[in-house]
Motif scaffolding. Structure first.
Motif, short mmCIF file in Angstrom:
data_model
loop_
_atom_site.label_atom_id
_atom_site.label_comp_id
_atom_site.label_asym_id
_atom_site.label_seq_id
_atom_site.Cartn_x
_atom_site.Cartn_y
_atom_site.Cartn_z
N PRO A 143 11.29 -14.96 40.30
CA PRO A 143 9.98 -14.66 40.75
C PRO A 143 8.99 -15.80 40.79
N GLU A 147 3.88 -14.82 37.75
CA GLU A 147 4.26 -13.43 37.29
C GLU A 147 5.10 -14.17 35.92
N THR A 149 7.92 -13.33 33.67
CA THR A 149 9.38 -12.68 33.79
C THR A 149 10.29 -13.42 33.17
N PRO A 152 17.03 -11.38 34.88
CA PRO A 152 17.48 -10.15 34.79
C PRO A 152 18.79 -9.98 33.96
N ASP A 255 8.39 -7.78 30.98
CA ASP A 255 9.78 -7.90 31.48
C ASP A 255 10.86 -7.71 30.73
#
Length: 328
Positions: A143, A147, A149, A152, A255
């Motif tokens: 991202p 932000e 983060t 993932p 996150d």
């Protein structure tokens, strides 16, 4: 002229001998280089929709082109084959986007990646029905830096080093927690954005996890780190990733992600047959050998020297023919 021809026969016999003795060179394999596709669970799930993003990670240098290919599984009603091209970014990751809106949901597929002399394992996947085809997609490798983060999903083989990209958002420091009490290992590292680019890559050496005082490194400044002590190498499994603003890990993370440590395959070697030492013969003992034993011994002897004998015979015959020719 005689010398040149004779040399030709000798070279030919040498080549035959090399083949007979199995003298073959093999290309070296660099097991440290990797190209993997990132996904969670037992299979890669995509939707039958636009902008379906596939993520990957590699040890290839930034800028090298990678091709990602997706094809329907054997026997599928909806047959398709598509490829997309991308480049490795500065974080060692890559992503491609597929438009699968015209594909049939619940279709199984296989996906793979290759580039820079490396190729990934084939990954099985399945197309799910589109859940919200009216919304605009927001998937991407990382991202925006404004932000906070963490990537993932990260996959790494046991005893190798994982690269975990993070972004700072508005903070100047972030803390990443790897693992937790429920998985028996916790590592915590706090990094500071010393170059003000809003991004960092935290490297986590799984071979040093639980042993070294510094299993983590970063392209930014590592302010603080700690970890659980282990008595053995970090076990394979899924380890949670939790990202916090600043140095405080109380409260909810901003996150989360997952670090998957994969078991390193064990290479098995073909057992080598060892020749037993001959048993000393007694002076009063007369060995008895049947016809089958004699034939087996002769067969083994011929197999061992067959290539050499063939080469030598060809050389002798060739020289003999040439000598007869010149004398006549």
């Amino acid at each position: 002229m005689l010398t040149a021809v004779a040399r030709g026969f000798v070279v030919f016999s040498v080549l035959l001998t090399a083949v007979g003795t199995g003298t073959v060179a093999a290309a070296a394999d660099d097991s440290d280089e990797e190209l993997v596709l990132l996904y969670a669970g037992d299979e890669l799930l995509l939707e039958a929709a636009e902008n379906q993003v596939v993520h990957g990670e590699t040890t290839l240098d930034a800028g090298i082109e990678v091709t990602v290919r997706i094809r329907s599984a054997h026997g599928a009603d909806d047959v398709f084959l598509e490829s997309r091209f991308t480049e490795v970014d500065e974080y060692g990751t890559f992503n491609v986007s597929f438009d699968l809106s015209d594909k049939q949901a619940n279709t199984s597929f296989t996906i793979s990646a290759y580039g820079g002399g490396l190729s990934s394992d084939d990954v099985d996947g399945r197309l799910e029905p589109c859940t919200d085809c009216t919304s605009s997609p927001t998937q991407m490798t990382l991202p925006p830096a404004d932000e906070a983060t963490v990537v993932p999903a990260v996959r790494v083989r046991q005893s190798n080093t994982a690269r975990i990209p993070v972004t700072y958002g508005d903070a100047s420091r972030v803390t990443l927690v790897i693992g937790g009490e429920d998985v028996g290992f916790t590592a915590t590292v706090t990094v500071r954005d010393e170059n003000d680019d809003g991004r960092a890559v935290i490297e986590f050496d799984t071979s040093e996890a639980g042993f070294s005082s510094s299993p983590t490194r970063s392209d930014d400044d590592v302010v603080d780190e700690s970890q659980t002590q282990l008595s053995r190498v970090l076990d394979p499994g899924d380890y949670p990733l939790r990202l916090y603003l600043g140095s405080d890990t109380d409260g909810e993370p901003v996150d989360v992600g997952t670090l998957s440590v994969l078991e390193t395959p064990v290479l098995t070697e073909t057992p080598t047959t060892q020749t037993a030492e001959p048993t000393p013969k007694s002076e009063t003992e007369t060995p008895v050998r049947n016809q089958s034993t004699v034939l087996d011994s002769m067969s083994n002897l011929l197999g061992s020297v067959g290539a050499l004998a063939l080469g030598g015979a060809l050389a002798v015959v060739g020289i003999g023919v040439l000598l007869g020719f010149f004398r006549s």
